[in-house]
Design a protein around this motif. Structure first.
Motif: not given
Length: 790
Positions: A306-309, A345-350
């Protein structure tokens, strides 16, 4: 009481210096300025009395000062690497002052070799008692690099990032990690500069050099660094110049910078300004991600690329500095202001189990800075450097989405609309940080072989928060949390055996006071208040011995402390929990090393090695085992050993090679702990890098240069959690990585016009700096730059 004791110590030490100065007989004073054939300063040039080995080194502006207890005819030998040696005869009389201003002519053969090594302005730094890796950034300016990429090529340095441009990063130096290593920009601490002015944001165009202190840190930096420091220096020469660059690359990455300076000789007023801009979508591909498609009622995940969005990053910063130089009251005095901001922009957590589609941070920073420098203040031999900074930083966490996302960007409605994507409740939490920082350093030259230094640094930090979506009493930092630190230090430096042996002994006094308000777990409002103050003493010695002009050894010992900072004690109200019981960490550090640099005809060989042994108590580390949030804790006892080796080879202007290898172990040294002797989690133990470059002059047209550079990085696998815990499947391994970068640069008109092409992660390897955090794959970029110096 603490501040009163610090002031009393400062007064007593100042009286001691004054009495020493009064006791000296009337010496002859020699001062002056060393420049190249164009009148530009030659920093760190050496001025030595022939046959006596008494002398001095010029400062960053090319000025030198020499005090001699003798009379009669002498010969001064003036040298700078890459320039022909100049000899000047003087007839000295006691009590008189002599001025020597000399311009050196380039030694073409030597200059070519030095430019390849990149250390023409930093050799004397490396010859000090401190263990220093010094980098001249001038040859690197045409490449599309960040400061952190340059630092990553130094032996003992490991830089880890969580993603692409603007992502969070961690820094380790010979096993010292996180905030145990301090960062400075022209001697000003970068602790609270924020992400818009971090190492992976500042382009290499903006800097003139980097000093990496391994182990003992000189007192003029005024730091509670536990095991090292990095001082980044920007353009400080007073002259007219212009530098513009623009780069474009993969993942829609754009980077631009503009720097300039102008000097008005009649009034000695100068003006410097700099701007830079960064943007990237950071939409690189993630491999084999677990995805549950929208509408899937089985809950079964698919493994997809997948591509980070939702990972775009933008930052911008500008600095203006107005000053005056070469006045009776100041060699240089300036007032500047820096403005910066970013949108992240923040894509995910830890970890990658939670995907965000709307969470982001916004940041704004305003920072005025005052700088002052004067040699021979009030009396010959007394040099003063001072700076002060006031910083206001506002950071807003935005988490207000009412939907959940998967890795395909698909959304589903959340059952409880009050929850955020990351936070339990929706949030618009804004931190308002205020920082005051000041530092004063005095150095008095008792004789050419002796000097005494004093430094006092004061730091005050305050954080207050507000959140319009939450009642005030439930908002972190709705009452200000404050922390104050003061570090006073004194040092005595001397040399023996015709300056073959150089030694520095020093003492440091650490003071900390803080006030914090944290959440009451029963009522969930912020009412629990804590006040604490502590006083600690540190000391140490650093020494180097020069066997000859091409070899030396270094040894140092330090008993020191690292004071916890605001975020470690207070938390950040979102991802990091507070710990009001956090103690300062103490450490006994022993460093030993050697340097060999030998020229044989047109070949230059270099070999450096270092060993560090350290025992620490109340070691501060981040406990990131919780996938949602974390906090900082004290590890009761830790032992560290680190070995590094670095080799270099240069042949004329044609070939340059460097390679380094670092092996380190951070182990639990608490004998009462069941994890005794286990490696600390989440720290690499073996890594290496190599760099090979070729340069060709006059390719295609005259006054041009073609450069080809290959860089390789290797990091062995290591564990996210304690290595002895769990079975083979639950070790949480961060796998071995081997990455290659290739760049080609072409300079025209002796470097006035430049184009650089680069490919990072050339072989498109899947790589991780942190557990489960994939780094970007193969990426290309092109950079255009223009330089004009008068």
């Amino acid at each position: 009481m603490i501040r009163g004791g610090i002031q009393l110590i400062g007064i007593l030490l100042a009286l001691f210096i004054s009495s020493m100065a009064w006791a000296q007989s009337q010496p002859a004073i020699i001062q002056g300025f060393i420049a190249d054939s164009q009148g530009e300063p030659l920093p760190y040039s050496s001025v030595v009395v022939k046959t006596q080995s008494q002398g001095a080194a010029a400062d960053e502006q090319g000025h030198f000062f020499l005090r001699l207890q003798q009379s009669g005819l002498i010969t001064l030998v003036i040298q700078s690497i890459g320039y022909e040696t100049r000899e000047v005869e003087l007839f000295l009389s006691p009590g008189k002052t002599y001025t020597v201003n000399e311009q050196l002519v380039e030694d073409q053969v030597a200059l070519n070799e030095v430019m390849v090594s990149g250390k023409s302005k930093t050799t004397l730094l490396r010859e000090q008692a401190f263990t220093i890796a010094a980098i001249d950034a001038q040859p690197l300016k045409i490449q599309n690099l960040d400061v952190n990429q340059v630092l990553g090529r130094i032996s003992g340095v490991r830089i880890r990032e969580t993603g692409g441009l603007g992502s969070s990063m961690s820094f380790s130096l010979n096993g010292f990690t996180g905030k145990q290593v301090k960062f400075f920009l022209d001697g000003i601490p970068m602790d609270h500069f924020g992400s818009s002015l971090s190492l992976n944001n500042i382009p290499v165009n903006m800097i003139s050099g980097i000093e990496v202190y391994k182990g003992v840190v000189p007192i003029h930096l005024g730091s509670d660094a536990l095991g090292g420091a990095v001082n980044i220096t920007t353009q400080q020469n007073v002259k007219d110049y212009l530098n513009a660059s623009y780069s474009f690359g993969s993942f829609n990455t754009h980077r631009a910078s503009l720097l300039g300076g102008v000097h008005f000789p009649k009034s000695d007023i100068f003006l410097r300004a700099s701007l830079f801009f960064n943007y990237s979508d950071n939409n690189y591909v993630m491999h084999d991600m677990e995805v549950i498609r929208a509408g899937n009622t089985t809950g079964k995940a698919e493994l997809l690329d997948v591509r980070r969005f939702h990972d775009a990053y933008q930052s911008q910063a500008g600095t203006v500095e107005l000053g005056i130089n070469d006045k009776a009251f100041a060699d240089q005095l300036s007032l500047g202001i820096t403005l910066s901001s970013n949108d992240n922009e923040i894509q995910h957590g830890y970890n990658l189990t939670k995907v965000f589609g709307e969470v982001r941070d916004e940041e704004q920073l305003v920072m005025p800075v005052f700088k002052y420098k004067k040699q021979n203040l009030f009396t010959e031999g007394l040099d003063v450097t001072a700076n002060a900074m006031l910083l206001n930083r506002q950071l807003t966490n935005i988490d207000t989405a009412s939907v959940e996302y998967n890795w395909l960007g698909e959304t589903t409605e959340r059952i409880d609309a009050n929850h955020g994507e990351f936070s339990y409740y929706k949030t618009l939490l804004t931190y308002d940080d205020w920082v005051t920082q000041s530092s004063v350093n005095l150095r008095y030259a008792i004789s050419p072989a002796q000097s005494v230094s004093l430094n006092n640094s004061y730091h005050y930090f305050s954080r207050q928060g507000e959140n319009p979506l939450v009642d005030r009493e439930f908002t972190p930092f709705y009452k200000p949390n404050t922390i104050a630190k003061n570090i006073s230090a004194a040092a005595y430096q001397f040399s023996l055996f015709q300056q073959k042996l150089k030694t520095v002994a020093f003492y440091k006094l650490f003071a900390i006071q803080y006030h914090t308000v944290i959440e009451d777990e029963e009522t969930e409002d912020y009412t629990l208040e804590y006040d604490e103050s502590q006083l600690k003493n540190g000391y140490g010695v650093a020494s180097t011995f020069h066997f000859n002009e091409w070899s030396q050894i270094k040894v140092s010992y330090e008993r020191t402390y690292r004071l916890p900072d605001g975020e470690e004690i207070f938390g950040n109200g979102l991802t990091i929990k507070p710990n009001t019981e956090l103690k300062p960490e103490s450490s006994n550090n022993l460093n030993a090393g050697f340097i060999v640099s030998k020229r044989v005809n047109e070949h230059l060989f270099g070999l450096e090695g270092g060993y560090l042994y350290r025992t620490a108590k109340d070691y501060i580390r981040q406990d990131a085992s919780n996938p949602v949030n974390s906090n900082y804790i004290n590890q009761e006892a830790v032992k560290l050993s680190s070995v590094e080796i670095n080799a270099q080879y240069h042949y004329k202007q044609l070939i340059n090679f460097s390679g380094s290898l670092t092996r380190q172990h951070n182990t639990n040294n608490n004998k009462n702990d069941h994890l005794y002797r286990d490696l600390l989690p989440n720290q690499p133990t073996l890594f290496a890098n190599a760099n090979l470059g070729f340069q060709f002059d006059n390719v295609g047209v005259n006054r041009s240069r073609l450069s080809v550079t290959w860089n390789t990085l290797f990091v062995d696998e290591f564990y996210w959690k304690w290595p002895s815990q769990g079975n083979a499947r639950s070790k949480f391994t961060i796998p071995r990585q081997l990455l290659h970068d290739l760049s080609v640069s072409y300079q025209l008109d002796n470097g006035q016009y430049n184009i650089s092409l680069a490919c990072t992660n050339l072989t498109d390897n899947l790589a991780y700096d942190n557990f489960n955090m994939q780094k970007p794959g193969r990426a290309f970029n092109i950079k255009l730059s223009y330089f004009l110096d008068k």
